[in-house]
Design a protein around this motif. Structure first.
Motif, short mmCIF file in Angstrom:
data_model
loop_
_atom_site.label_atom_id
_atom_site.label_comp_id
_atom_site.label_asym_id
_atom_site.label_seq_id
_atom_site.Cartn_x
_atom_site.Cartn_y
_atom_site.Cartn_z
N ASN A 22 0.81 -1.21 0.00
CA ASN A 22 0.00 0.00 0.00
C ASN A 22 0.85 1.26 0.00
O ASN A 22 0.41 2.31 0.48
N TYR A 23 2.08 1.17 -0.49
CA TYR A 23 2.92 2.34 -0.70
C TYR A 23 3.18 3.12 0.59
O TYR A 23 3.17 4.34 0.59
N PHE A 24 3.40 2.40 1.68
CA PHE A 24 3.71 2.96 2.99
C PHE A 24 2.53 3.66 3.64
O PHE A 24 2.69 4.35 4.65
N ILE A 25 1.34 3.53 3.07
CA ILE A 25 0.15 4.10 3.68
C ILE A 25 -0.32 3.19 4.81
O ILE A 25 -0.16 1.97 4.76
N LYS A 26 -0.90 3.78 5.83
CA LYS A 26 -1.24 3.07 7.06
C LYS A 26 -2.12 1.84 6.79
O LYS A 26 -2.89 1.79 5.82
N ASP A 27 -2.04 0.88 7.66
CA ASP A 27 -2.84 -0.33 7.56
C ASP A 27 -4.33 0.00 7.61
O ASP A 27 -4.77 0.87 8.37
N GLY A 28 -5.09 -0.70 6.78
CA GLY A 28 -6.53 -0.51 6.75
C GLY A 28 -7.01 0.52 5.74
O GLY A 28 -8.21 0.62 5.48
N TYR A 29 -6.08 1.28 5.15
CA TYR A 29 -6.47 2.29 4.17
C TYR A 29 -6.95 1.61 2.90
O TYR A 29 -6.32 0.67 2.40
N GLN A 30 -8.06 2.09 2.35
CA GLN A 30 -8.64 1.51 1.14
C GLN A 30 -8.47 2.46 -0.04
O GLN A 30 -9.00 3.57 -0.03
N ALA A 31 -7.72 2.01 -1.04
CA ALA A 31 -7.54 2.81 -2.25
C ALA A 31 -8.80 2.76 -3.11
O ALA A 31 -9.59 1.82 -3.03
N ASN A 32 -8.99 3.78 -3.94
CA ASN A 32 -10.11 3.83 -4.87
C ASN A 32 -9.76 3.14 -6.19
O ASN A 32 -8.58 3.04 -6.54
N PRO A 33 -10.76 2.68 -6.94
CA PRO A 33 -10.49 2.15 -8.28
C PRO A 33 -9.91 3.25 -9.17
O PRO A 33 -10.18 4.44 -8.98
N VAL A 34 -9.12 2.84 -10.12
CA VAL A 34 -8.49 3.79 -11.05
C VAL A 34 -9.51 4.28 -12.06
O VAL A 34 -10.29 3.50 -12.61
N ILE A 35 -9.52 5.59 -12.30
CA ILE A 35 -10.33 6.19 -13.36
C ILE A 35 -9.37 6.72 -14.41
O ILE A 35 -8.52 7.57 -14.11
N SER A 36 -9.48 6.23 -15.63
CA SER A 36 -8.55 6.61 -16.68
C SER A 36 -8.83 8.02 -17.15
O SER A 36 -9.98 8.43 -17.33
N PHE A 37 -7.76 8.79 -17.39
CA PHE A 37 -7.87 10.14 -17.92
C PHE A 37 -7.39 10.21 -19.36
O PHE A 37 -7.32 11.27 -19.95
N SER B 234 -12.58 10.47 -0.26
CA SER B 234 -13.91 10.77 -0.80
C SER B 234 -13.86 11.30 -2.22
O SER B 234 -14.89 11.36 -2.90
N ASN B 235 -12.69 11.69 -2.68
CA ASN B 235 -12.53 12.14 -4.07
C ASN B 235 -12.32 10.90 -4.94
O ASN B 235 -11.26 10.27 -4.89
N LYS B 236 -13.32 10.56 -5.73
CA LYS B 236 -13.25 9.32 -6.52
C LYS B 236 -12.14 9.34 -7.56
O LYS B 236 -11.75 8.28 -8.07
N TYR B 237 -11.64 10.52 -7.90
CA TYR B 237 -10.58 10.60 -8.90
C TYR B 237 -9.19 10.38 -8.29
O TYR B 237 -8.22 10.26 -9.03
N HIS B 238 -9.10 10.36 -6.97
CA HIS B 238 -7.84 10.07 -6.31
C HIS B 238 -7.79 8.59 -5.94
O HIS B 238 -8.65 8.10 -5.22
N VAL B 239 -6.78 7.90 -6.42
CA VAL B 239 -6.63 6.49 -6.09
C VAL B 239 -6.23 6.33 -4.63
O VAL B 239 -6.80 5.53 -3.89
N ARG B 240 -5.26 7.14 -4.19
CA ARG B 240 -4.79 7.07 -2.81
C ARG B 240 -4.18 8.42 -2.44
O ARG B 240 -3.72 9.17 -3.30
N GLU B 241 -4.16 8.70 -1.15
CA GLU B 241 -3.53 9.91 -0.64
C GLU B 241 -2.62 9.54 0.54
O GLU B 241 -2.90 8.58 1.27
N TRP B 242 -1.55 10.29 0.71
CA TRP B 242 -0.57 10.05 1.76
C TRP B 242 -0.56 11.19 2.78
O TRP B 242 -0.88 12.32 2.44
N ASN B 243 -0.14 10.89 4.00
CA ASN B 243 0.27 12.00 4.86
C ASN B 243 1.76 12.24 4.61
O ASN B 243 2.41 11.51 3.85
N GLN B 244 2.32 13.27 5.23
CA GLN B 244 3.68 13.67 4.90
C GLN B 244 4.69 12.57 5.20
O GLN B 244 5.57 12.27 4.37
N ALA B 245 4.59 11.95 6.38
CA ALA B 245 5.56 10.92 6.74
C ALA B 245 5.52 9.74 5.78
O ALA B 245 6.56 9.22 5.36
N GLU B 246 4.31 9.31 5.41
CA GLU B 246 4.16 8.18 4.48
C GLU B 246 4.74 8.52 3.11
O GLU B 246 5.45 7.70 2.50
#
Length: 240
Positions: free
Chosen positions: A4-19, A173-185
């Motif tokens: 999960n790219y160093f993102i905390k345990d339990g975080y759920q990524a969104n499906p990819v939306i192609s641009f 909550s932004n469906k266009y974002h697959v995943r988001e990190w905090n600074q440390a991650e």
């Protein structure tokens, strides 16, 4: 590296939306007035930092990967008359850019795939709020590495999740974002991919002023005692 790219345990990524689609709807999107107003304001502070960095380094060549409408890129280029500024993005965005900014250099790419580039490298490579949209961010980072010169720098920004969503957020909550990190991650992730962090900054995400509707969210956060959203901007150098 975790799955999960160093993102905390339990975080759920969104499906990819192609641009990277070629359709009348995708092409028309770039002409919408509300979108253009927002595009000229969101991440404006990042582009101010880009212009400052390019001027300080006397950059001959600057790349913007995921340039979108390129309104901010072209505005910043006015202060860099001796610098070649090049934009990279998916098909519909590049068609808009070539029409709106005739005479400037733009290249079509698919940011979910490695960017093949055989031209001259860039002294500064910018990638503003793109990495949260792609399925495999390690591919995007490898593409940025392929574009930057040996002594150049990469400037990459992304929403800081804890400030944007709250520390307890387990998704986006932004469906266009697959995943988001905090600074440390995010810092752990980019260093795992072979980059040195030169600097880190938290920047307000929009330009103050018109359109005033863009200030609705920061005003609401202020009135409800919530933290303000901030973009995390890292300046990177590839580790040789």
């Amino acid at each position: 590296m975790t799955a999960n790219y160093f993102i905390k345990d339990g975080y759920q990524a969104n499906p990819v939306i192609s641009f990277d689609e070629d359709s009348p709807e995708a092409n028309a999107y770039w002409e919408i007035a509300d979108h253009l107003q927002g595009s000229a304001s969101y991440q404006w502070p990042v582009y101010k930092e880009l212009a400052k960095a390019a001027a300080a380094r006397k950059a001959a060549r600057v790349a913007d990967v995921g340039c979108g409408s390129a309104l901010k890129l072209m505005e910043g280029a006015k202060s860099l008359p001796a610098t070649t500024v090049v934009g990279f993005d998916q098909a519909s965005a590049i068609r808009f850019c070539k029409k709106r900014h005739a005479g400037r250099e733009f290249h079509q790419v698919n940011l979910n795939e490695p960017v093949a580039w055989s031209g001259a490298k860039f002294d500064v490579v910018n990638c503003s709020d793109v990495i949260e949209h792609v399925e495999k961010p390690e591919i995007l980072l490898a593409s940025l590495r392929a574009l930057v010169s040996d002594d150049g720098v990469i400037m990459i920004s992304t929403p800081e999740r804890d400030l944007t969503r709250g520390r307890s957020a387990q998704g986006c909550s932004n469906k266009y974002h697959v995943r988001e990190w905090n600074q440390a991650e995010f810092e752990k992730f980019v260093t795992s991919q072979g980059f040195e962090i030169v600097s880190a900054k938290l920047l307000f995400p929009v330009k103050f002023g018109r359109p005033f509707r863009l200030l609705a969210d920061p005003l609401w956060r202020l009135l409800t005692f919530r933290p303000q959203r901030y973009n995390l901007l890292l300046t990177l150098k590839p580790v040789k």
